[in-house]
Design an enzyme around this catalytic site. Structure first.
Site, short mmCIF file in Angstrom:
data_model
loop_
_atom_site.label_atom_id
_atom_site.label_comp_id
_atom_site.label_asym_id
_atom_site.label_seq_id
_atom_site.Cartn_x
_atom_site.Cartn_y
_atom_site.Cartn_z
N LYS A 244 36.67 75.56 56.17
CA LYS A 244 37.79 74.88 55.50
C LYS A 244 38.04 73.49 56.10
O LYS A 244 38.52 72.60 55.41
CB LYS A 244 39.05 75.72 55.63
CG LYS A 244 39.08 76.87 54.66
CD LYS A 244 40.51 77.30 54.35
CE LYS A 244 40.51 78.50 53.44
NZ LYS A 244 40.91 79.72 54.11
N ARG A 245 37.75 73.36 57.37
CA ARG A 245 37.93 72.06 58.02
C ARG A 245 37.22 70.94 57.26
O ARG A 245 37.58 69.78 57.34
CB ARG A 245 37.32 72.11 59.42
CG ARG A 245 38.26 72.38 60.53
CD ARG A 245 37.56 72.39 61.87
NE ARG A 245 36.30 73.13 61.89
CZ ARG A 245 35.12 72.56 62.05
NH1 ARG A 245 35.01 71.26 62.19
NH2 ARG A 245 34.03 73.29 62.07
#
Ligand code: GLU
Length: 465
Positions: A244-245
């Site tokens: 997700k980063r």
């Protein structure tokens, strides 16, 4: 042999980029060989599977245009079939009941760990010729274990990674059904791959360790072993595992972010597969070229810049009507209606080669549908005495002009000349007056698509013009 591939996601979240690439490769392989592509939902992890995730997967595949020919099949709807195969295996002696209690297994593990051995089931309930098993303890619901071969190797020629082999001594008699009768993950995959006559299993390489168990099970069932192609993982721009980063990891987030599906598909196709130096190609072309030999065994690295470049490329080719539809719904989300405004497709045509994504397109189109309010600073900067004089003269001339780009451009030029202004000295304030921005596509095209009425209104609204 008719090619049959499957995409078998566990519905525990959205369709992420890695899953989409697996789906794309499985789909393309089936299409390439005139085969069948099957969608199978592996929803036996009831605690983590959700109907929303199933929907997200189906939506994501639909958005990408990865249509399946069979399914979706849901494993939870196939429980009866799994029970039947377990019964058959028990009867055939390829599986057996194991009554080892949890405490016993814990003790076994502790002993093995103390001896620095890999923890594994020791086969205490495994029937062998000449071995006497203890009587089953009362009140214990047994698990069912697969009778894994004890000798030799299990090996396959992985279509991506080359030959992979495991010693059977490394694999213990794993559980195929729990005490409550529910089948376990590897078992369901095998029954399904067999029942669905899967010829090519294309999946992420996080499953490499499951493959020897699955092959042994298939062989115990007398089923043919499919080809396996294990895809390496995808790393983020920074070389770390994609997460997700790294921003948009859900496929539908790319839609949200204004990417065209064909750009995402073209991008995914090149993520770990290549055809010479080809970077830009259609899905038809991809399907003709796709093969398993040119999938790289090393991890593929995500490159957002390249995706953005592809998106801009496909935007330039997109049909104006399609762009109009996309821009319309994106504007609607901002509370802007295009009804009564200029022709959306015509305006989109002016911008499709100037924007990087559909959201930028919607933003660019915004001032065509909502009259702009230049900021005080902008007004002070652009609406000088000389500019206002020019805009007034232009307004008069435009009122009588034949509304057609060439003539409109001429009108701006003539007005500038008459007022002693250089073209930009009139055209820039004109853009600010019409769109609230100093830059725009060619001013004659902007005037034309805005239409006479709107242009005259917007010019009249310029303070003291
Ligand atoms: N359900 C597995 C997953 O989502 C895939 C299983 C397979 O492709 O064999 O990772």
């Amino acid at each position: 042999m008719k090619v049959r591939t499957r995409f078998a996601p566990s519905p525990t979240g959205f369709l992420h980029i890695g899953g989409a690439r697996t789906a794309l490769f499985s789909w393309a392989y089936a299409r390439r060989h005139g085969g069948t592509f099957i969608l199978r939902i592996e929803d036996t992890d009831v605690a983590r599977s959700t109907p929303e995730a199933v929907q997200a997967i189906i939506d994501g595949m639909q958005w990408l245009g990865l249509s399946h020919d069979e399914g979706p099949f849901y494993q939870m709807q196939r429980m009866e079939r799994y029970r039947q195969v377990i019964a058959e295996m028990l009867a055939a002696g390829t599986a057996y009941h194991c009554y080892t209690a949890k405490e016993e297994l814990d003790a076994l593990r502790a002993e093995q760990e103390a001896r620095k051995e890999k923890p594994r089931y020791d086969g205490r309930w495994r029937p062998e010729a000449g071995k006497t098993l203890p009587p089953p303890p009362a009140g214990v619901a047994p698990v069912v274990r697969f009778r894994n071969p004890v000798q030799g190797m299990v090996a396959w020629q992985d279509q991506v990674k080359g030959r992979i082999e495991f010693a059977n001594s490394e694999l213990d008699d794993f559980i195929i059904a729990r005490g409550d009768g529910t089948p376990t993950y590897n078992f369901c995959v095998v029954v399904d791959d067999r029942d669905m006559n899967i010829t090519h299993v294309i999946r992420g390489d996080d499953h490499v360790n499951n493959t020897p168990r699955q092959i042994n099970l298939l062989q115990a069932l007398g089923a043919p072993v499919p080809q396996y192609a294990h895809l390496s993982m995808i790393l983020g721009d920074d070389g770390q595992k994609l997460s997700k980063r790294h921003g948009a990891v859900s496929v539908m987030q790319y839609d949200e972010d204004g990417y065209l599906p064909e750009a995402v598909l073209n991008y995914l196709a090149r993520l770990g597969w290549s055809h010479g130096d080809e970077e830009v190609f259609s899905m038809e072309q991809f399907v003709q070229w796709f093969d398993l030999d040119h999938i790289t065994a090393s991890a593929a690295q995500f490159n957002t810049e390249k995706l953005n470049w592809l998106n801009a490329h496909y935007l330039k080719l997109a049909a104006p009507q399609r762009l109009a539809a996309e821009a319309t719904h994106r504007l609607a989300r901002q509370g802007v209606t295009v009804a009564g405004g200029p022709d959306v497709a015509q305006v989109a045509l002016l911008y499709r080669d100037r924007v990087g994504n559909l959201n930028e397109l919607a933003d660019a189109l915004h001032p065509y549908f909502v009259a702009p309010h230049p900021t005080v600073e902008m007004a002070a900067q652009h609406f000088t005495e000389a500019a206002l004089k020019g805009l007034r003269a232009l307004r008069e001339r435009l009122a009588a002009c034949n509304w057609q780009a060439a003539e409109l451009g001429q009108a701006v030029k003539q007005t500038a000349a008459e007022c002693g202004l250089k073209m930009p000295q009139l055209a820039i304030p004109l853009r600010v007056a019409l769109l609230g921005l100093p830059q725009s596509p060619s001013i004659d095209a902007v005037l034309e698509v805005l239409g006479r009425e709107r242009v005259l209104q917007r010019l009249a609204a310029v303070p003291s013009a």
